[in-house]
Design a protein around this motif. Structure first.
Motif, short mmCIF file in Angstrom:
data_model
loop_
_atom_site.label_atom_id
_atom_site.label_comp_id
_atom_site.label_asym_id
_atom_site.label_seq_id
_atom_site.Cartn_x
_atom_site.Cartn_y
_atom_site.Cartn_z
N ASN A 1 41.05 8.74 51.15
CA ASN A 1 41.54 9.60 50.08
C ASN A 1 42.73 8.90 49.42
O ASN A 1 43.82 8.85 49.99
CB ASN A 1 41.96 10.94 50.68
N PRO A 2 42.52 8.32 48.22
CA PRO A 2 43.58 7.52 47.61
C PRO A 2 44.91 8.28 47.47
O PRO A 2 45.97 7.72 47.71
CB PRO A 2 43.03 7.19 46.21
N LYS A 3 44.83 9.55 47.10
CA LYS A 3 46.06 10.33 46.92
C LYS A 3 46.83 10.48 48.23
O LYS A 3 48.02 10.29 48.29
CB LYS A 3 45.75 11.68 46.30
N GLY A 4 46.07 10.84 49.27
CA GLY A 4 46.70 11.01 50.57
C GLY A 4 47.28 9.69 51.05
O GLY A 4 48.40 9.63 51.59
N TYR A 5 46.52 8.63 50.81
CA TYR A 5 46.95 7.32 51.28
C TYR A 5 48.23 6.88 50.57
O TYR A 5 49.19 6.44 51.21
CB TYR A 5 45.83 6.30 51.03
N VAL A 6 48.26 7.03 49.26
CA VAL A 6 49.45 6.63 48.51
C VAL A 6 50.64 7.52 48.89
O VAL A 6 51.76 7.04 49.04
CB VAL A 6 49.20 6.68 46.99
N GLY A 7 50.36 8.79 49.07
CA GLY A 7 51.41 9.71 49.49
C GLY A 7 52.08 9.22 50.77
O GLY A 7 53.31 9.15 50.85
N ARG A 8 51.26 8.86 51.73
CA ARG A 8 51.79 8.37 53.00
C ARG A 8 52.51 7.04 52.82
O ARG A 8 53.55 6.78 53.40
CB ARG A 8 50.67 8.21 54.02
N LEU A 9 51.92 6.21 51.97
CA LEU A 9 52.49 4.89 51.71
C LEU A 9 53.91 5.01 51.16
O LEU A 9 54.81 4.27 51.53
CB LEU A 9 51.60 4.19 50.69
N LEU A 10 54.10 5.95 50.25
CA LEU A 10 55.42 6.11 49.63
C LEU A 10 56.41 6.76 50.59
O LEU A 10 57.62 6.62 50.41
CB LEU A 10 55.31 6.95 48.35
N GLY A 11 55.87 7.47 51.58
CA GLY A 11 56.74 8.04 52.59
C GLY A 11 57.76 9.04 52.07
O GLY A 11 58.89 9.08 52.53
N ILE A 12 57.35 9.83 51.07
CA ILE A 12 58.26 10.84 50.56
C ILE A 12 57.85 12.18 51.14
O ILE A 12 56.72 12.62 50.94
CB ILE A 12 58.23 10.89 49.01
N GLY A 13 58.78 12.79 51.85
CA GLY A 13 58.47 14.01 52.58
C GLY A 13 57.79 15.07 51.73
O GLY A 13 56.69 15.51 52.03
N ASP A 14 58.46 15.48 50.67
CA ASP A 14 57.91 16.60 49.91
C ASP A 14 57.22 16.15 48.62
O ASP A 14 57.38 16.76 47.57
CB ASP A 14 58.99 17.62 49.60
N LEU A 15 56.45 15.08 48.70
CA LEU A 15 55.78 14.58 47.51
C LEU A 15 54.86 15.64 46.89
O LEU A 15 54.84 15.84 45.69
CB LEU A 15 54.98 13.32 47.86
#
Ligand code: GDP
Ligand code: MG
Length: 438
Positions: A281-295
């Motif tokens: 899931n690209p969105k989930g993956y990028v979200g985790r990659l950026l490591g921003i808690g409340d993205l």
């Protein structure tokens, strides 16, 4: 040397803790992101494209109400990384029975492990799954599969004198037994690369699998692209599994190589255990990659604020007189928010035909030209374009540095839109439905 995700994360955390957000801090962020992407072996052209887009979008006009520039820029970075990886999450599509998946990839990338993981994953989804071990090169390949799938009620087949015979026999047997999905594991090494590719080609031709799945080790960087190309020539790749994402320092290399070949990532492997696999899931993956808690929260706030903005704008358009100047101003403002299609989809325009994406894109490119045309008109002409005769059109075209045809096209478009808006005014009740749209 810090890893790609670490560099990306530290770039963002530096940006988020900067005292102010201005062009300089954004440039610095872009530079840090570039460095991270290059470390990750992302292709230089892609890095440049992504930087340009972040730079362009970061300061494109007015912010949605209540959204800080800082948050907005983070969203832009997120969007652009997601775009790099493909927007939509992967999905399982088993559209015939049996559905035959053949895994290919070089030795050690995690082919056998992934086959077992996917078999188990599909089994848990309710499919009847069977596995064929068509690797006669690596001693112990069969035992490895048996062991991985021990106690999972998934049979493993390995009978025959050569890989083609094994694969054929296996497919026949499991088809007769009514299995839904048949997964074929193959060798990843041979006497030579040519021998390996020949074997893949022969297997592809004799089995004709429904899906050839390329297994790529996320830690190998740019080499992933070369492997992908070689296998793709032997057996057209339908999907990709990226393994070892849990350990990957250079995941971005494989990611960009994949982005270049145009194939879709279907699964990512995140560990050595049977359960360590996820649909990509690209969105989930990028979200985790950026490591921003409340993205998630941040994205949602911006999304809602943008809906508010467009609602306000739509109301304004329906109010009062819709002048030519207003028309171009609106179009320009819309561009700050993203594609025209987004606003058009929110307009309560009865009878608005479907506008092809290409046409919209072209329209977006025209807007700047139109703005120049408006600038070279007199206030009177702007208020009442009906007074524009041939000589006025010629004068305006010269002043704006465009052709007379451009001026006429703008006038045509304006008149058409004015007509549509008039019609929309007669259906104001449709505005009430706007809030829910996003
Ligand atoms: N950390 C981690 N290790 C993996 C992953 N997938 C496979 N491996 C390991 O990589 C090694 C090679 O895997 P194997 O399936 O035998 O590769 P094959 O030669 O392509 O069949 C094994 O030690 C696996 O446990 C993964 O997603 N994460
Ligand atoms: Mg193997």
């Amino acid at each position: 040397m810090p890893s790609f995700p670490e560099m990306l994360r530290s770039a963002l955390s530096k940006f988020r803790s900067a005292a102010t957000v201005d062009r300089r801090t954004v440039e610095e962020l872009i530079r840090d992101i570039q460095r991270a992407l290059l470390i990750a072996d992302v292709n230089v052209e892609l890095v440049k494209r992504i930087s340009d887009r972040i730079r362009e979008r970061a300061f494109l006009g007015e912010l949605p109400p209540g959204i800080s520039r800082r948050d907005y820029v983070i969203k832009v970075v997120y969007d652009e990384l997601v775009r790099l990886l493909g927007e939509k999450p992967a999905e399982i599509r088993i559209n015939k029975r049996p559905y035959v998946i053949m895994a290919v990839g070089i030795q050690g990338t995690g082919k056998t492990t992934s086959i077992a993981k996917i078999a188990y994953y599909l089994k848990k989804m309710g499919y009847r799954v069977a596995v064929i071990c068509a690797d006669t090169y690596r001693p112990g390949a069969y035992e490895q599969l048996k062991q991985l799938l021990d106690g999972r009620d998934i049979p493993v087949f390995h009978e025959g004198s050569d890989v083609v015979e094994i694969a054929r026999n296996g497919v026949r047997r499991f088809s007769e037994e009514g299995y839904d999905v048949i997964l074929i594991d193959t060798a990843g090494r041979h006497k030579s690369q040519e021998d390996l590719m020949r074997e893949m080609r022969v297997l592809q031709e004799s089995i004709k699998p429904d899906e050839v799945m390329l297994i790529i080790d996320a830690t190998i960087g740019q080499a992933a692209g070369e492997h992908a190309r070689a296998f793709h020539q032997a057996a057209p790749i339908g999907s990709i599994v990226l393994t070892k994402m849990d350990t990957s320092a250079r995941g971005g290399g494989a990611l960009s190589a994949i982005a270049e070949t145009g194939a879709k990532i279907k699964f990512i492997g995140t560990g050595e255990k049977l359960e360590d696999i996820e649909l990509f899931n690209p969105k989930g993956y990028v979200g985790r990659l950026l490591g921003i808690g409340d993205l998630e929260g941040l994205l949602e706030r911006i999304r809602l604020a943008e809906v508010e903005v467009s609602e306000e704008r739509v109301k304004k358009m329906l109010r009062g007189e819709f002048t030519l100047e207003e028309f171009v101003k609106q179009l320009r403002e819309v561009r700050k928010m993203g594609p025209l299609s987004k606003l058009l989809s929110r307009l309560p325009l009865p009878g608005l035909p479907d506008i092809p994406q290409d046409a919209l894109k072209e329209a977006e490119e025209k807007i700047e030209k139109w703005w120049a045309i408006i600038q070279s008109m007199t206030p009177e002409e702007r208020r009442d374009p009906d007074i524009l005769d041939a000589s006025r059109v010629r004068r305006i075209a010269r002043g704006a540095g465009v052709s007379e045809g451009d001026v006429k096209a703008l006038l045509r478009q304006y008149k058409l839109t004015r007509k549509l808006i008039k019609r929309a005014k007669k259906a104001p009740h449709k505005l009430a439905g706007l809030r829910g749209l996003g």
